[in-house]
Design a protein around this motif. Sequence first.
Motif, mmCIF file in Angstrom:
data_model
loop_
_atom_site.group_PDB
_atom_site.id
_atom_site.type_symbol
_atom_site.label_atom_id
_atom_site.label_comp_id
_atom_site.label_asym_id
_atom_site.label_seq_id
_atom_site.Cartn_x
_atom_site.Cartn_y
_atom_site.Cartn_z
ATOM 1 N N ARG A 1 3.376 -4.909 -5.207
ATOM 2 C CA ARG A 1 2.070 -4.393 -5.653
ATOM 3 C C ARG A 1 1.305 -5.462 -6.435
ATOM 4 O O ARG A 1 0.109 -5.653 -6.237
ATOM 5 C CB ARG A 1 2.254 -3.138 -6.513
ATOM 6 C CG ARG A 1 0.975 -2.765 -7.244
ATOM 7 C CD ARG A 1 1.000 -1.394 -7.841
ATOM 8 N NE ARG A 1 0.601 -0.403 -6.857
ATOM 9 C CZ ARG A 1 0.247 0.853 -7.155
ATOM 10 N NH1 ARG A 1 0.259 1.262 -8.397
ATOM 11 N NH2 ARG A 1 -0.107 1.703 -6.215
ATOM 12 N N LEU B 1 15.014 1.900 1.762
ATOM 13 C CA LEU B 1 14.478 1.643 0.422
ATOM 14 C C LEU B 1 15.458 2.132 -0.641
ATOM 15 O O LEU B 1 15.580 1.540 -1.714
ATOM 16 C CB LEU B 1 13.124 2.347 0.289
ATOM 17 C CG LEU B 1 12.297 2.113 -0.964
ATOM 18 C CD1 LEU B 1 12.058 0.633 -1.231
ATOM 19 C CD2 LEU B 1 10.968 2.842 -0.848
ATOM 20 N N TRP C 1 6.642 5.922 -7.787
ATOM 21 C CA TRP C 1 6.767 4.595 -7.172
ATOM 22 C C TRP C 1 5.392 3.952 -7.003
ATOM 23 O O TRP C 1 4.411 4.651 -6.724
ATOM 24 C CB TRP C 1 7.422 4.697 -5.789
ATOM 25 C CG TRP C 1 8.861 5.122 -5.797
ATOM 26 C CD1 TRP C 1 9.698 5.211 -6.872
ATOM 27 C CD2 TRP C 1 9.626 5.532 -4.647
ATOM 28 N NE1 TRP C 1 10.941 5.645 -6.470
ATOM 29 C CE2 TRP C 1 10.931 5.849 -5.120
ATOM 30 C CE3 TRP C 1 9.347 5.655 -3.291
ATOM 31 C CZ2 TRP C 1 11.942 6.284 -4.264
ATOM 32 C CZ3 TRP C 1 10.353 6.086 -2.436
ATOM 33 C CH2 TRP C 1 11.637 6.395 -2.916
ATOM 34 N N LEU D 1 9.303 -3.323 -5.332
ATOM 35 C CA LEU D 1 8.058 -2.566 -5.148
ATOM 36 C C LEU D 1 6.990 -3.022 -6.136
ATOM 37 O O LEU D 1 5.821 -3.210 -5.770
ATOM 38 C CB LEU D 1 8.317 -1.063 -5.328
ATOM 39 C CG LEU D 1 9.081 -0.330 -4.231
ATOM 40 C CD1 LEU D 1 9.298 1.127 -4.628
ATOM 41 C CD2 LEU D 1 8.353 -0.406 -2.891
ATOM 42 N N ASP D 2 7.393 -3.188 -7.403
ATOM 43 C CA ASP D 2 6.442 -3.640 -8.428
ATOM 44 C C ASP D 2 5.887 -5.024 -8.091
ATOM 45 O O ASP D 2 4.686 -5.270 -8.221
ATOM 46 C CB ASP D 2 7.120 -3.673 -9.805
ATOM 47 C CG ASP D 2 7.382 -2.266 -10.358
ATOM 48 O OD1 ASP D 2 6.559 -1.369 -10.093
ATOM 49 O OD2 ASP D 2 8.395 -2.071 -11.045
ATOM 50 N N VAL E 1 2.427 -1.033 0.023
ATOM 51 C CA VAL E 1 3.675 -0.462 0.540
ATOM 52 C C VAL E 1 3.441 1.015 0.825
ATOM 53 O O VAL E 1 2.956 1.757 -0.040
ATOM 54 C CB VAL E 1 4.848 -0.631 -0.446
ATOM 55 C CG1 VAL E 1 6.119 0.012 0.125
ATOM 56 C CG2 VAL E 1 5.108 -2.104 -0.752
ATOM 57 N N ARG F 1 13.349 -1.236 -6.919
ATOM 58 C CA ARG F 1 12.180 -0.806 -7.711
ATOM 59 C C ARG F 1 11.371 -2.018 -8.172
ATOM 60 O O ARG F 1 10.138 -2.043 -8.117
ATOM 61 C CB ARG F 1 12.644 0.043 -8.896
ATOM 62 C CG ARG F 1 11.522 0.447 -9.860
ATOM 63 C CD ARG F 1 10.419 1.198 -9.133
ATOM 64 N NE ARG F 1 9.142 1.022 -9.783
ATOM 65 C CZ ARG F 1 8.452 2.004 -10.368
ATOM 66 N NH1 ARG F 1 8.920 3.231 -10.370
ATOM 67 N NH2 ARG F 1 7.295 1.762 -10.933
ATOM 68 N N ALA G 1 11.266 -8.193 0.571
ATOM 69 C CA ALA G 1 10.192 -8.415 -0.403
ATOM 70 C C ALA G 1 10.213 -9.862 -0.892
ATOM 71 O O ALA G 1 9.165 -10.521 -0.985
ATOM 72 C CB ALA G 1 10.344 -7.457 -1.587
ATOM 73 N N VAL H 1 3.406 2.886 -4.771
ATOM 74 C CA VAL H 1 3.121 2.857 -3.328
ATOM 75 C C VAL H 1 1.696 3.350 -3.080
ATOM 76 O O VAL H 1 1.158 4.139 -3.848
ATOM 77 C CB VAL H 1 4.138 3.706 -2.520
ATOM 78 C CG1 VAL H 1 5.532 3.088 -2.611
ATOM 79 C CG2 VAL H 1 4.176 5.164 -2.977
#
Length: 266
Positions: A50, A32, A74, A46-47, A56, A43, A258, A76
């Motif tokens: 979500r 990551l 984060w 990740l957004d 995650v 980053r 992702a 998560v």
Amino acid sequence: MHSSPTLLALPTWPAEARRRISGVLTDIDDTLTTEGAITPDARQALDALREAGIAVIPVTGRPIGWSAPHARSWPVQALVAENGSVAWVDGGARKIYQQDEATRRRNHERLQEVAQRVLREVPGTTLAQDSPGRETDIAIDHSEFTQLPPEAIDQAVRIMQAEGLNATVSSIHINGWIGAHDKWNGARWIVRELLGRELGEELDQWVYVGDSTNDQLMFQHFRHSVGVANIARFLPQLTHRPRYLTTGERGAGFTELARALLQSRS
């Protein structure tokens, strides 16, 4: 349990299988993160995950203390640290453990004794710089700030195992701990704690992504598993390999994963 002798390019992962994924379990260091930090693309990944409703959960050998800022900043679902023994939940507001306090205290003393034996007997060894944040394991640095030769890494692992510890080698550290937990059991535990579900019964809905030998157990269990490209240096040592491989290394590889998940839904 699943292992693949042939590494497949990530785009060969069928879109139909990708569409069923509702959760990503991921290593942190060199999977990551890139050179110890999360890059803007990772980053954003990740957004985006979500936003798409894909959970995650990082699962790392790093200490719970070191993990706190990441669990809080984060996007998560939780962050499992120290190879499965302890986790941050509720956005990093609360810690939960697999072992009770008396067991942790007893094991902590024993672990310090074993760490001192490794430092005495294996030339060039030092404790990982993040050691003050560790509660349930020990870590010897082999590639983060110190470079240990393979024979020294092997010797440290042998000592830990001879002393009754579990031992694994990540991309940066040699970790040792006492107890039945590991990344796989930690992942099952956190999914049960958070979601009230059995990970082993819904493996078609999860993917695991990692980069080194301490991810083997996860590659073994997950039918959907991905290695970021920098796993190449560990491939000769892997009994269980990931099924798919990204072209990008580290955070760029995670971003690629992702994107593959999100594209299958659009």
